[in-house]
Design an enzyme around this catalytic site. Structure first.
Site, PDB file in Angstrom:
ATOM      1  CG  ASN A 102      32.874  48.944  36.954  1.00 11.23           C
ATOM      2  OD1 ASN A 102      32.379  48.648  36.833  1.00 11.23           O
ATOM      3  ND2 ASN A 102      34.263  49.847  37.872  1.00 11.23           N
ATOM      4  CG  ASP A 150      44.751  43.262  42.592  1.00  9.24           C
ATOM      5  OD1 ASP A 150      43.966  43.187  43.532  1.00  9.24           O
ATOM      6  OD2 ASP A 150      44.839  43.533  41.493  1.00  9.24           O
ATOM      7  CB  ILE A 151      39.906  43.651  46.513  1.00 13.05           C
ATOM      8  CG1 ILE A 151      40.174  44.787  47.291  1.00 13.05           C
ATOM      9  CG2 ILE A 151      39.677  42.246  47.605  1.00 13.05           C
ATOM     10  CD1 ILE A 151      38.751  45.079  46.215  1.00 13.05           C
ATOM     11  CG  PHE A 194      34.780  36.760  38.033  1.00 11.74           C
ATOM     12  CD1 PHE A 194      35.173  36.314  38.667  1.00 11.74           C
ATOM     13  CD2 PHE A 194      34.119  36.039  36.690  1.00 11.74           C
ATOM     14  CE1 PHE A 194      34.026  34.958  39.437  1.00 11.74           C
ATOM     15  CE2 PHE A 194      33.351  35.673  37.403  1.00 11.74           C
ATOM     16  CZ  PHE A 194      33.416  35.034  38.310  1.00 11.74           C
ATOM     17  CE  LYS A 251      43.892  40.871  34.043  1.00  7.85           C
ATOM     18  NZ  LYS A 251      42.472  41.073  33.872  1.00  7.85           N
ATOM     19  CE  LYS A 275      44.589  41.432  39.442  1.00  7.95           C
ATOM     20  NZ  LYS A 275      43.959  42.217  39.720  1.00  7.95           N
TER      21      LYS A 275
HETATM   22  N1  CTP Z   1      40.582  42.944  41.263  1.00  9.13           N
HETATM   23  C1  CTP Z   1      40.317  43.705  42.935  1.00  9.13           C
HETATM   24  N2  CTP Z   1      41.096  44.881  42.991  1.00  9.13           N
HETATM   25  C2  CTP Z   1      41.066  45.529  41.606  1.00  9.13           C
HETATM   26  C3  CTP Z   1      41.470  45.133  40.747  1.00  9.13           C
HETATM   27  C4  CTP Z   1      40.989  43.953  40.005  1.00  9.13           C
HETATM   28  O1  CTP Z   1      40.112  42.207  43.524  1.00  9.13           O
HETATM   29  N3  CTP Z   1      41.691  46.673  42.509  1.00  9.13           N
HETATM   30  C5  CTP Z   1      40.018  41.552  41.405  1.00  9.13           C
HETATM   31  C6  CTP Z   1      38.859  41.731  40.206  1.00  9.13           C
HETATM   32  O2  CTP Z   1      37.848  41.043  41.082  1.00  9.13           O
HETATM   33  C7  CTP Z   1      39.272  40.382  39.386  1.00  9.13           C
HETATM   34  C8  CTP Z   1      40.440  40.592  39.265  1.00  9.13           C
HETATM   35  O3  CTP Z   1      41.019  40.927  39.738  1.00  9.13           O
HETATM   36  O4  CTP Z   1      39.071  39.648  40.341  1.00  9.13           O
HETATM   37  C9  CTP Z   1      40.504  40.784  37.769  1.00  9.13           C
HETATM   38  O5  CTP Z   1      40.476  42.085  37.719  1.00  9.13           O
HETATM   39  P1  CTP Z   1      40.131  42.894  35.989  1.00  9.13           P
HETATM   40  O6  CTP Z   1      39.982  44.154  36.094  1.00  9.13           O
HETATM   41  O7  CTP Z   1      40.218  41.307  35.070  1.00  9.13           O
HETATM   42  O8  CTP Z   1      41.782  42.622  36.544  1.00  9.13           O
HETATM   43  P2  CTP Z   1      42.240  44.225  35.804  1.00  9.13           P
HETATM   44  O9  CTP Z   1      43.222  43.729  37.926  1.00  9.13           O
HETATM   45  O10 CTP Z   1      41.858  45.312  36.570  1.00  9.13           O
HETATM   46  O11 CTP Z   1      44.467  44.579  35.523  1.00  9.13           O
HETATM   47  P3  CTP Z   1      43.971  44.702  33.827  1.00  9.13           P
HETATM   48  O12 CTP Z   1      43.183  46.256  34.346  1.00  9.13           O
HETATM   49  O13 CTP Z   1      45.252  45.187  33.149  1.00  9.13           O
HETATM   50  O14 CTP Z   1      43.516  44.357  32.607  1.00  9.13           O
END
Ligand code: CTP
Length: 417
Positions: A222, A319-320, A338, A352, A356
């Site tokens: 990305n 999801d970290i 974030f 979120k 989370k």
């Molecule tokens: N994040 C993470 N690990 C993932 C996905 C997201 O740690 N596999 C964390 C990002 O670093 C950020 C937060 O989760 O702090 C939200 O990321 P975002 O991309 O906005 O959300 P998603 O969890 O991907 O949700 P969506 O795609 O439904 O918006």
């Protein structure tokens, strides 16, 4: 936004502003005005290059002080030696910082007044680079910037955009108000004994994109640049935290005073975060890829002649943020996520936070036209259990400094809870 997050005003502070050569020097005239409005005393040094772009008379009129230009001037040295110029300042600011002056500083040269002051000073130094984009991207300049950051100098910018040379790219000096915010932060955070509120705290910060391999030569990724996450790691370190920055692929210099773990995939990012535990603080600023390709091909995938593209099956990545937030034992005391949203920014981000299980969410609008991903500015909302704070648009460095201060305040008020 509560007052004080960006630092106080500059009453009683003394700033030595070094103006080196570059068309951006005209912005430094406004910077002088902005600093004086906030109560700072501003003394200026003009390099020979700088004097090609702004006149000593304008600088003197705005700063209401004599302007210093010549290392060997009998008059200047008798009235105000170069050592005294630095000694009497709280902070040295170089704006614009030309490629040439940065190269001199990085190699410790001292052949004019500005470079001599910079070699002789023991005060904090902030530099705001400004130059043509190719000069900025040149490996020599990037090497010099890394050296200066490793030497403990602070930097702001450069930003992206139209440059005076007619090109578009990185190299534009940060705007005067952004530099003022960085100065306020630095002066509020000058590492003197007792002002390292995060001393003894450990922080993990994730930053940048992840690359998810399709085969040995292709990957899913990305547009994240890592600027915000890197800036947060640097800001936490400046407040005394011991920081591990787990960073996806990026083109940024490693922030000074931070341990960097370079990773590529989400799985590697999670493993590096887990290896960095225990921590008091976790800030997940990375744009982690939500999916990876199921069964990465061991060899480069070839066209099979049928004209049909291969079907890529995706599986969800770990999801970290959620994993760190929901750790049973050893959960960091404060977990900050974030939320990159393109619509209903605050509403989605609040959801979120609950889903989370993190403590705070920094929500930002990454919709079309915002230029947040890869850009230098950010408009964020801080969502906590207490409510929502709308922060003004700031540079990513200023957002990072404000967030780090906020985190320090949290620990001051709530201890490890
Ligand atoms: N994040 C993470 N690990 C993932 C996905 C997201 O740690 N596999 C964390 C990002 O670093 C950020 C937060 O989760 O702090 C939200 O990321 P975002 O991309 O906005 O959300 P998603 O969890 O991907 O949700 P969506 O795609 O439904 O918006």
């Amino acid at each position: 936004m509560p007052s004080g997050i960006l630092g106080g005003n500059l009453d009683g502070k003394s700033i030595l502003l070094i103006i080196s050569g570059g068309i951006a020097a005209y912005k430094s005239l406004d910077l002088i005005r902005r600093l004086k409005e906030r109560g700072a005393a501003v003394r200026c040094v003009l390099t020979a290059g700088g004097a090609q772009f702004v006149t000593p008379l304008s600088v003197a009129a705005l700063s209401e002080e004599a302007v210093f230009q010549d290392l060997f001037s009998l008059k200047d040295e008798s009235e105000m030696g170069h050592i005294r110029l630095s000694r009497e300042a709280d902070l040295l600011v170089i704006a614009p910082a030309s490629a040439d002056l940065m190269a001199k500083m990085a190699s410790g040269q001292a052949d004019d007044l500005a470079s001599t002051i910079l070699l002789a000073t023991d005060k904090p130094v902030l530099f705001a680079p400004a130059m043509n984009t190719r000069m900025w991207e040149h490996p020599a300049t990037q090497r010099n910037v890394r050296t200066l950051l490793d030497d403990g100098l602070a930097s702001i910018g450069p930003g992206q955009g139209d440059l005076a040379c007619g090109e578009v790219g990185s190299g534009r000096m940060s705007e005067p108000l952004e530099i003022v915010a960085a100065i306020e932060t630095l002066l509020g955070e000058t590492p003197v004994a007792g002002d390292l509120p995060l001393m003894g705290r450990r922080a993990i910060v994730t930053s940048g994109p992840t690359y998810e391999a399709i085969d040995p030569v292709r990957y899913l990724a990305n547009r994240s640049s890592g600027k915000q996450g890197h800036a947060i790691a640097a800001a936490l370190a400046q407040l005394g935290a011991e920081v591990v920055l787990v960073a996806g692929p990026n083109n940024l210099p490693d922030p000074g005073g931070v341990q960097v773990r370079a990773i590529e995939s989400a799985a590697q990012m999670l493993a590096a975060c887990e290896a960095a535990l225990p921590a008091d603080i976790a800030v997940c600023a990375a744009a982690v890829a939500d999916w990876r390709v199921a069964g990465e091909a061991g060899q480069k995938m070839k066209k099979d002649g049928s004209g049909r593209p291969p079907a890529l099956a995706l599986v969800e990545n770990p999801d970290i943020l959620k994993t760190l937030s929901q750790l049973n034992g050893g959960r960091p005391g404060l977990v900050v996520g974030f939320a990159a949203e393109t619509e209903k920014v605050v509403g989605h981000a609040q959801g979120k936070r609950t889903r989370k299980g993190c403590d705070w969410i920094v929500a930002n609008d990454v919709g079309a036209g915002t230029n947040v991903m890869g850009g230098d500015d950010n408009t964020v909302h801080l969502i906590t259990a207490q409510g929502v704070e709308d922060w003004p648009t700031m540079s990513k460095d200023a957002v990072a400094a404000a967030l780090a201060r906020r985190i320090a305040d949290h620990f001051e008020h709530f201890g490890s809870a």
